[in-house]
Scaffold this motif. Structure first.
Motif, PDB file in Angstrom:
ATOM      1  N   ARG A  14       0.822  -1.195   0.000  1.00 57.52           N
ATOM      2  CA  ARG A  14       0.000   0.000   0.000  1.00 57.52           C
ATOM      3  C   ARG A  14       0.859   1.250   0.000  1.00 57.52           C
ATOM      4  O   ARG A  14       1.936   1.302   0.605  1.00 57.52           O
ATOM      5  CB  ARG A  14      -0.951   0.002   1.199  1.00 57.52           C
ATOM      6  N   HIS A  15       0.361   2.266  -0.707  1.00 59.91           N
ATOM      7  CA  HIS A  15       0.964   3.596  -0.719  1.00 59.91           C
ATOM      8  C   HIS A  15       0.115   4.477   0.187  1.00 59.91           C
ATOM      9  O   HIS A  15      -1.085   4.650  -0.031  1.00 59.91           O
ATOM     10  CB  HIS A  15       0.982   4.149  -2.151  1.00 59.91           C
ATOM     11  N   ILE A  16       0.744   5.028   1.232  1.00 61.91           N
ATOM     12  CA  ILE A  16       0.008   5.801   2.231  1.00 61.91           C
ATOM     13  C   ILE A  16       0.587   7.207   2.305  1.00 61.91           C
ATOM     14  O   ILE A  16       1.805   7.385   2.439  1.00 61.91           O
ATOM     15  CB  ILE A  16       0.078   5.114   3.614  1.00 61.91           C
ATOM     16  N   GLU A  17      -0.295   8.191   2.224  1.00 61.21           N
ATOM     17  CA  GLU A  17       0.096   9.596   2.315  1.00 61.21           C
ATOM     18  C   GLU A  17      -0.490  10.197   3.586  1.00 61.21           C
ATOM     19  O   GLU A  17      -1.680  10.039   3.863  1.00 61.21           O
ATOM     20  CB  GLU A  17      -0.391  10.369   1.083  1.00 61.21           C
ATOM     21  N   LEU A  18       0.378  10.873   4.350  1.00 61.35           N
ATOM     22  CA  LEU A  18      -0.019  11.462   5.629  1.00 61.35           C
ATOM     23  C   LEU A  18       0.149  12.971   5.585  1.00 61.35           C
ATOM     24  O   LEU A  18       1.071  13.486   4.955  1.00 61.35           O
ATOM     25  CB  LEU A  18       0.845  10.901   6.756  1.00 61.35           C
ATOM     26  N   SER A  19      -0.719  13.675   6.286  1.00 65.47           N
ATOM     27  CA  SER A  19      -0.617  15.130   6.389  1.00 65.47           C
ATOM     28  C   SER A  19       0.240  15.502   7.595  1.00 65.47           C
ATOM     29  O   SER A  19       0.014  15.014   8.707  1.00 65.47           O
ATOM     30  CB  SER A  19      -2.003  15.762   6.537  1.00 65.47           C
ATOM     31  N   LEU A  20       1.223  16.394   7.358  1.00 65.84           N
ATOM     32  CA  LEU A  20       2.039  16.942   8.441  1.00 65.84           C
ATOM     33  C   LEU A  20       1.739  18.420   8.652  1.00 65.84           C
ATOM     34  O   LEU A  20       2.512  19.138   9.286  1.00 65.84           O
ATOM     35  CB  LEU A  20       3.530  16.767   8.118  1.00 65.84           C
ATOM     36  N   GLU A  21       0.603  18.860   8.146  1.00 68.67           N
ATOM     37  CA  GLU A  21       0.266  20.281   8.182  1.00 68.67           C
ATOM     38  C   GLU A  21       0.296  20.824   9.612  1.00 68.67           C
ATOM     39  O   GLU A  21      -0.268  20.225  10.529  1.00 68.67           O
ATOM     40  CB  GLU A  21      -1.125  20.494   7.578  1.00 68.67           C
TER      41      GLU A  21
END
Length: 590
Positions: free
Chosen positions: A248-255
């Protein structure tokens, strides 16, 4: 060192003895001596604190960066307490300098089958060789980092400790062997080292506005101890139809987190144990899970403690020994007494297996929690460049599932991320820097070897080089099982190749033909070109499996050096070692 003694009031014999003392003396030792003599001249007793600043050299040997981070922390704290300190990568340290050191702190992780990390090899060999000096004047301490689920727990640090002692050095603080949950032990060790130095040398004044201390000030308030609640933006199946793996490709927000990272760094993720396993464990123990227990001074239900804060899927030797002490079982005691047998039994088993095989009569919930080690974060190589994706961080996760001893098993974090964490959910994360896996100058060529999810950091490398319009050539070796279903990030590699960013792309798919084919075979097939790139100053990067892939790739590189460079086996090994010293052969293997 030269000293003018012509006008000295000393006798000839005293001058000779002084010259002998000063011969080969180090700068730190000289400062100490100057302070000592100044104290004598001012009428201080021989036991009075010496005014010269004590010097502490902090050496770190680290594969992933934990030892380096702790070394930098120790150096910064030393400066605050008036101790002149510097943290040095073991690969950059001249071993012959050891005889001139006043105080030495060694922080070392253990890699593979009890081996030193790559950057510690030279120092480790020097200390165990015939040229190692006598170190009777050295005061030292060692912090070992390891994982107690492995057989050779903390062996590298133990090697350094025993050898330094054998060479005559004396410990200023007892060696500490840290498990994956190392923070509290490391903090205690740092304090004891600095307290001992301060007591012996009289250091007390902080170094004002020290550049080293300033450099260590965190950019973000979020860290391993205080993870950031990152929102999942994307959780996408990466492997194709027909694959026998789930990647799986997982994108997380670090905003708004203030967290920064560079290509080569990792994300630490705090996972949750499978609720089904927790329920089965509670049932086997006869607990309902609502009993209150103390975890890090927080009063929480036992179910929550087992789900979020305690390791229940791995059986470590310390746990097995503690369990055997509480069970009336000769069989378990005999098993624990034979380390090889114990390691074989624990392989592929978890806490539920142990509870079912040898239940502890009258076990209390708090006792159980105290016996178990903390659930450690899992590290994932970052597969994005912050220059390209800004307030995001991407990871590439392969779900681990297997059958063992009559039950289906799974990787704690990988299956949790794959099955139970959807878009919009939050993960507790932090950035784990890795200075041992960093891009060279933009003009330099790079050769990247990353089968499977080991390719993740190289996606970050190419994103970074694209954003920076780097001129250096890029060559990727990728391997997996099948071309149609397991060519991870295929469209991106092909686009970068069309655009000219990816100079060369060589792939190996092991299940697409009768004979298995891996990345090391691709390397050997391109021996002449690989050697030519290395002669032009290319840097080598290897990421992925440490047990088979990394040794096989290393052997392929040795063969290339022998065949193309005309080197014998010893010279070929020295060649790769020199590449490592020059930061041109970097590995992120696990």
């Amino acid at each position: 060192m030269t000293t003018d003694l012509k006008s000295s009031p000393l006798s000839a014999n005293q001058q000779a003895r002084l010259a002998e003392l000063l011969d080969g003396i180090g700068e730190g030792q000289l400062f100490w001596l100057a302070g000592f003599l100044a104290g004598k001249c001012s009428g201080d007793s021989a036991n009075a604190p010496v005014s010269a600043t004590p010097e502490l050299t902090v050496l770190f040997g680290s594969q992933t960066g934990n030892a380096e981070e702790l070394a930098q922390r120790l150096a910064a704290r030393a400066l605050e307490r008036g101790v002149s300190a510097k943290a040095i990568d073991m690969a950059d340290y001249k071993p012959r300098q050891l005889k001139n050191e006043q105080y030495l702190a060694v922080l070392a992780s253990t890699h593979g089958e009890g081996d030193p990390p790559d950057n510690a090899l030279d120092l480790h060999e020097f200390l165990h060789g015939k040229k190692a000096p006598k170190l009777g004047g050295l005061r030292y301490s060692v912090l070992s980092l390891g994982d107690s689920s492995y057989e050779h727990f903390c062996k590298t640090g133990q090697d350094f400790d025993s050898k330094l002692a054998a060479l005559g050095a004396t410990a200023l603080a007892e060696r500490v062997d840290c498990d994956v949950d190392y923070e509290d032990q490391a903090e205690d060790w740092i304090n004891r080292v600095l307290e001992t130095i301060a007591s012996e040398a009289g250091a007390s004044q902080p170094a004002a506005n020290s550049p080293i201390a300033a450099a260590q000030r965190p950019i973000s308030t979020f860290s391993r101890k205080n993870p950031y609640p990152a929102t999942i933006l994307t959780n996408q199946l990466l492997s194709g139809r027909g694959s026998d793996k789930e990647v799986r490709h997982i994108e997380l927000s670090l905003e708004d987190s203030g967290l920064v990272y560079k290509p080569g760094d990792a994300v630490g993720v705090y996972p949750e144990n499978n609720p089904a396993l927790v329920n089965n464990l509670l049932s086997a123990l006869g607990f309902d899970g609502e009993q209150r227990v103390l975890v890090e001074e927080s009063d929480i239900p036992l179910r929550e403690a087992l789900a979020f804060y305690r390791e229940i899927t791995l059986l470590t030797p310390p746990l097995m020994k503690h369990w055997a002490d509480r069970v009336e079982s000769d069989a378990l005691k005999a098993l624990v007494a034979d380390r090889a047998e114990m390691m074989a039994w624990t392989e592929g088993r978890d806490l539920l297996d142990l509870v079912q095989a040898w239940p502890i009569a009258g076990l209390e919930p708090q006792t159980l929690v105290d016996l178990l080690r903390k659930l450690p974060p899992r590290l994932y190589s970052i597969s994005s460049s912050q220059t390209a994706v800004e307030d995001e961080v991407h990871i590439t996760v392969a779900a681990v599932r297997y059958a063992s001893h009559g039950r289906n098993r799974e990787g704690v974090a990988s299956v949790w991320l794959s099955e139970r964490m959807s878009e919009g959910a939050k993960l507790r994360v932090y950035i784990d820097p890795n200075t041992k896996f960093a891009l060279p100058d933009d003009s330099k060529p790079v050769i990247m070897i990353g089968p499977g999810t080991g390719v993740a950091p190289f996606r970050a490398f190419l994103q970074e080089r694209e954003e920076r319009e780097a001129e250096g050539e890029n060559w990727l070796f990728f391997g997996d099982r099948r071309f149609r279903s397991d060519f991870l990030y295929q469209s991106e590699w092909l686009k970068w190749r069309r655009d000219g960013l990816l100079t060369r792309l060589d792939v190996a798919f092991s299940r697409d033909q009768a004979e298995k084919r891996y990345v090391q075979h691709c390397l050997k097939e391109n021996s002449a070109e690989v050697w030519a790139w290395l002669q032009r100053g290319a840097s080598l990067y290897v990421c992925g499996d440490a047990d088979k892939m990394a040794p096989d790739v290393h052997q392929a590189l040795l063969d290339i050096a022998s065949e193309q460079g005309g080197l014998n086996p010893e010279q070929a090994e020295d060649y790769l070692r020199q590449l490592n010293r020059d930061k041109r052969y970097q590995r992120d293997v696990y």
